[in-house]
Design an enzyme around this catalytic site. Structure first.
Site, short mmCIF file in Angstrom:
data_model
loop_
_atom_site.label_atom_id
_atom_site.label_comp_id
_atom_site.label_asym_id
_atom_site.label_seq_id
_atom_site.Cartn_x
_atom_site.Cartn_y
_atom_site.Cartn_z
N LYS A 1 0.84 -1.21 0.00
CA LYS A 1 0.00 0.00 0.00
C LYS A 1 0.87 1.26 0.00
O LYS A 1 0.61 2.21 -0.73
CB LYS A 1 -0.92 -0.01 1.24
CG LYS A 1 -2.01 -1.08 1.16
CD LYS A 1 -2.70 -1.31 2.49
CE LYS A 1 -3.65 -2.52 2.39
NZ LYS A 1 -4.26 -2.90 3.64
N GLN B 1 -4.91 -1.82 9.83
CA GLN B 1 -4.74 -3.15 9.21
C GLN B 1 -5.29 -4.23 10.15
O GLN B 1 -4.96 -4.27 11.33
CB GLN B 1 -3.24 -3.39 8.93
CG GLN B 1 -2.95 -4.65 8.16
CD GLN B 1 -3.50 -4.65 6.74
OE1 GLN B 1 -3.60 -3.62 6.08
NE2 GLN B 1 -3.89 -5.82 6.26
N ASP C 1 -11.63 2.25 4.45
CA ASP C 1 -12.02 0.85 4.24
C ASP C 1 -13.54 0.66 4.16
O ASP C 1 -14.01 -0.42 3.80
CB ASP C 1 -11.55 0.00 5.43
CG ASP C 1 -10.17 -0.59 5.24
OD1 ASP C 1 -9.90 -1.08 4.12
OD2 ASP C 1 -9.39 -0.60 6.20
N1 GUN Z 1 -6.96 -7.21 6.32
C1 GUN Z 1 -7.28 -7.98 5.26
N2 GUN Z 1 -7.94 -7.24 4.34
C2 GUN Z 1 -8.02 -5.99 4.84
C3 GUN Z 1 -8.59 -4.78 4.34
O1 GUN Z 1 -9.17 -4.71 3.24
N3 GUN Z 1 -8.48 -3.69 5.14
C4 GUN Z 1 -7.86 -3.76 6.34
N4 GUN Z 1 -7.81 -2.64 7.06
N5 GUN Z 1 -7.33 -4.85 6.83
C5 GUN Z 1 -7.41 -5.95 6.07
#
Ligand code: GUN
Length: 284
Positions: A49, A93, A116
């Protein structure tokens, strides 16, 4: 033989437009990513990211907190980022260490910075057929793929396997909001194959290799594979038995190179959209 739905190509096009638009901005969009503990998979995702944000001219900040971080300390960090005028988007995360309640953490994020789309304000907006500030990354990536390949959603029977908060649940609601007839299947579903065989659009978001076999797919169906699994040789694969199913499907996503690249792409687009939204509100 099915047509390939290539997320790698679609995301590249979206990135090209996005980086052009960001280039002309005086102030750049900014994303804060919080990672708690040292889960190796989470570290890989966070680095991806960060790298992509840098490529696009999005400012990114990674907040690393130790495994034994208290819930209170994490909530305070989120509060600080909520108040920071130079942060447009916040991502925590997942998964979080056991001592921390994920729900409380998600509820702490300012819905306007909830990149998200996990906050109950935003998920509730989708569930009631309204617009959240931004849509969840993987479901939005899938809808963008369907749109890019001119695959009609309205009136179609969409079967979603998996009811996670990150993919299955919001995706099912987003397809419903686009006038699909939606069935959600999960680990307790009886006669899974009977239901999936009726799908015009079949989406598997489970995380189980070879879950979807040829006999479970209708001739000409569109098959979207959200699974991220490994073969015995360690190769990345999805939930769908690709080589069998692609003989029956009209469109199919490969793994890797299908849905995967669209998730980070939506995250970047969401950061940009939240930036624009916040700029507009500020100038009112
Ligand atoms: N862990 C696995 N997929 C995701 C996601 O799309 N967003 C976040 N914040 N954590 C994750």
């Amino acid at each position: 033989m099915a047509n390939l739905i290539e997320g790698k190509i679609v995301s590249k096009k979206i990135y090209e437009n996005l980086s052009d638009e960001i280039l002309f901005l005086e102030k750049k969009p900014s994303l804060a990513v919080i990672i708690v503990g040292d889960d190796p998979a989470s570290k890989i995702y966070v680095n991806l990211k960060k790298k992509k944000a840098q490529e696009l001219g999005i400012k990114s900040m990674v907040v690393e907190m130790p495994q034994d971080t208290s819930e209170q300390a994490l909530l305070e960090k989120i509060d600080e980022l909520n108040k920071a005028p130079d942060i447009n988007a916040i991502l925590v995360q997942l998964p979080l260490p056991k001592q921390i309640h994920t729900r409380k953490v998600i509820e702490k994020i300012n819905p306007l910075k909830d990149v998200d789309c996990f906050h109950p304000y935003n998920t509730g907006q989708i569930a009631s057929g309204n617009k959240p500030y931004v849509y969840p990354c993987t479901p939005m990536g899938i809808v963008r793929l369907l749109e890019y390949y001119d695959i009609k959603i309205e009136g179609k029977h969409a079967v979603v396997i998996g009811r996670s908060n990150i993919v299955g649940r919001p995706l099912a609601q987003m397809l419903l909001n686009r006038d699909a007839t939606v069935t959600i299947c999960h680990s307790r579903t009886h006669n899974l194959a009977e239901i999936t065989s009726q799908a015009d659009i079949l989406i598997s978001a489970v995380g189980k290799r070879n879950l979807v076999t040829k006999d479970m797919v209708k001739q000409g169906a569109v098959v979207i594979d959200v699974g991220m699994n490994r073969t015995e040789e360690g190769k990345l694969c999805g939930d769908v038995d690709f080589w069998q199913v692609e003989q029956k499907a009209s469109f199919i996503t490969p793994v890797p190179g299908g849905v995967g690249p669209m998730t980070i792409c939506s995250l970047m687009k969401n950061t940009f959209d939240l930036y624009n939204l916040q700029e507009k509100l500020q100038n009112k």
